[in-house]
Write a protein that holds these residues in place. Structure first.
Motif, PDB file in Angstrom:
ATOM      1  N   GLY A  58      12.737  -7.103 -22.925  1.00 32.30           N
ATOM      2  CA  GLY A  58      12.804  -8.546 -22.710  1.00 32.30           C
ATOM      3  C   GLY A  58      13.259  -8.918 -21.311  1.00 32.30           C
ATOM      4  O   GLY A  58      12.934  -9.990 -20.801  1.00 32.30           O
ATOM      5  N   THR A  93       7.358  -4.467 -20.434  1.00 31.92           N
ATOM      6  CA  THR A  93       7.592  -5.805 -20.960  1.00 31.92           C
ATOM      7  C   THR A  93       7.192  -5.775 -22.435  1.00 31.92           C
ATOM      8  O   THR A  93       6.717  -4.755 -22.944  1.00 31.92           O
ATOM      9  N   THR A  94       7.333  -6.896 -23.120  1.00 35.15           N
ATOM     10  CA  THR A  94       6.886  -6.917 -24.513  1.00 35.15           C
ATOM     11  C   THR A  94       5.379  -6.690 -24.599  1.00 35.15           C
ATOM     12  O   THR A  94       4.873  -6.194 -25.603  1.00 35.15           O
ATOM     13  N   GLN A 154      18.300 -13.129 -27.940  1.00 32.32           N
ATOM     14  CA  GLN A 154      17.771 -12.054 -28.778  1.00 32.32           C
ATOM     15  C   GLN A 154      18.650 -11.796 -30.000  1.00 32.32           C
ATOM     16  O   GLN A 154      18.133 -11.463 -31.073  1.00 32.32           O
ATOM     17  N   VAL A 196      10.760 -15.326 -24.268  1.00 36.23           N
ATOM     18  CA  VAL A 196      11.379 -14.085 -24.724  1.00 36.23           C
ATOM     19  C   VAL A 196      11.748 -14.188 -26.198  1.00 36.23           C
ATOM     20  O   VAL A 196      11.554 -13.232 -26.963  1.00 36.23           O
ATOM     21  N   LEU A 251      20.225 -14.217 -22.170  1.00 35.06           N
ATOM     22  CA  LEU A 251      19.185 -13.340 -22.698  1.00 35.06           C
ATOM     23  C   LEU A 251      19.677 -12.637 -23.960  1.00 35.06           C
ATOM     24  O   LEU A 251      18.975 -12.586 -24.980  1.00 35.06           O
ATOM     25  N   ASP A 297      10.309  -9.374 -19.090  1.00 32.09           N
ATOM     26  CA  ASP A 297       9.603 -10.615 -19.441  1.00 32.09           C
ATOM     27  C   ASP A 297      10.283 -11.800 -18.764  1.00 32.09           C
ATOM     28  O   ASP A 297       9.622 -12.748 -18.328  1.00 32.09           O
ATOM     29  N   LEU A 298      11.596 -11.715 -18.685  1.00 32.07           N
ATOM     30  CA  LEU A 298      12.370 -12.780 -18.043  1.00 32.07           C
ATOM     31  C   LEU A 298      12.210 -12.746 -16.524  1.00 32.07           C
ATOM     32  O   LEU A 298      12.437 -13.742 -15.845  1.00 32.07           O
ATOM     33  N   LYS A 327      11.455 -19.265 -19.411  1.00 32.67           N
ATOM     34  CA  LYS A 327      11.092 -17.922 -19.869  1.00 32.67           C
ATOM     35  C   LYS A 327      11.949 -17.456 -21.044  1.00 32.67           C
ATOM     36  O   LYS A 327      11.527 -16.591 -21.817  1.00 32.67           O
ATOM     37  N   ARG A 382       8.553 -13.764 -28.214  1.00 28.67           N
ATOM     38  CA  ARG A 382       8.062 -12.382 -28.166  1.00 28.67           C
ATOM     39  C   ARG A 382       8.966 -11.440 -28.952  1.00 28.67           C
ATOM     40  O   ARG A 382       8.494 -10.471 -29.559  1.00 28.67           O
ATOM     41  N   THR A 383      10.254 -11.706 -28.951  1.00 28.61           N
ATOM     42  CA  THR A 383      11.190 -10.871 -29.708  1.00 28.61           C
ATOM     43  C   THR A 383      10.935 -11.012 -31.206  1.00 28.61           C
ATOM     44  O   THR A 383      10.960 -10.033 -31.949  1.00 28.61           O
TER      45      THR A 383
END
Length: 310
Positions: A130, A100-101, A232, A168, A228, A133-134, A164, A171-172
């Protein structure tokens, strides 16, 4: 006399496809960029210090030629194919199944934080991260269970996944910022996730045994993958406008009709949810389930290569 167990036909075809893809990797990565020889010559040495970050979709999980059993990392991954094309003096592949991240900055089991591989000399970074993470794998499992009970899963998972996606995105952004800080001269390629399912769930009906999902959930899982990727891609675009050396590589569009329910197995670049056991032929979940096969990784590598050469 020791007898070698004969692999099933699907397993043999998969092995042949992977070997062929790997052997053709460098020249096919160059396809579409002019003369293959000229493109290969210009690519070799273009990057000196390459670091590959990411999860199972970057690691080549499920492919042969594994180099790390813990992380299910393979030399047939898109990152390894890019390294074969660019021939960097230093290639660090720290991709890991299940990452994950959080795995960027913290140990993942016995594995060091992935960002530890980055240095001031790093000039190329690829990353696919990612999906875990999702909670995509857990969601897929829930949807399979729901289907077996004659139900659908969208209603029970949609609210959680929507929340979530914001996580993401955050975090990205942090990931791109930190990579840029640690390796200020690096070209960063955020490699998106490929298309796993068709938008029309009914296309999976003939393959219900290997893709045990309700038609509406197939369409929903495709929607989740798209959301997703869009999330990103937008983060990468914003970071680029802020001066970060990041580009998004869209692999989803390259897999438009190469998902796991493609009727022509030769054009299928994604493994189904359940695959035949090589010894018994019994359908089972494997590490490569719902992941790109050898040709799939070749095409992911090609998209990243095209971005870098463009």
């Amino acid at each position: 006399m020791t007898r070698t167990r004969r692999r099933s036909a699907p397993a043999r075809r998969a092995a042949v496809a992977t070997v062929a893809a790997t052997a053709a990797g460098v020249s096919l990565l160059s396809a579409g960029a002019g003369s293959a020889q000229a493109a290969d010559a210009s690519a070799a040495g273009a990057y000196k210090h390459y670091v590959a970050l990411g999860d199972s979709y970057a690691a080549g999980t499920g492919l042969p030629q594994a180099t790390n059993d813990t992380c299910k990392r393979s030399t047939s991954s898109y990152a390894s194919l890019l390294a074969a094309a660019y021939k960097p003096a230093v290639f660090k592949d720290v991709t890991c199944s299940g990452a994950t991240t959080k795995s960027l900055w913290n140990k993942q089991g016995s594995q060091a934080p992935q960002v530890n591989a980055l240095t001031k000399d790093t000039d190329l970074v690829t990353v696919t991260l990612g999906g875990n993470d999702l909670g995509f794998t857990e969601t897929l499992t829930q949807c399979v269970v729901a289907s077996q009970l004659g139900n659908t899963c969208k209603a029970s998972v949609a609210k959680t996944l929507d929340a979530k996606l914001d996580y993401v995105a955050s975090r990205t952004r942090d990931m791109i910022t930190d990579i840029s800080r640690r390796s200020p001269n690096a070209r960063i390629v955020l490699v998106g996730y490929p298309r796993l399912f068709p938008a029309d769930g009914s296309r999976c009906a003939p393959y219900k045994a290997q893709v045990p999902l309700a038609a509406s959930d197939v369409a929903y899982l495709d929607q989740v993958t798209r959301e997703l990727n869009v999330t990103q891609a937008l983060v990468a675009h914003q970071a680029k406008t802020e001066g970060k050396k990041v580009t998004y590589a869209d692999t989803y569009s390259a897999f438009t009709d190469a998902h796991m329910c493609q009727s022509d197995a030769a054009k299928r670049w994604i493994n189904p949810v359940l695959t035949p056991n090589a010894s018994t032929g019994k359908l089972t979940v494997t590490s490569g389930s719902a992941h790109p096969n050898g040709v799939g990784h070749l095409m992911m590598g090609r998209k990243a290569y095209q971005v870098l050469q463009g």
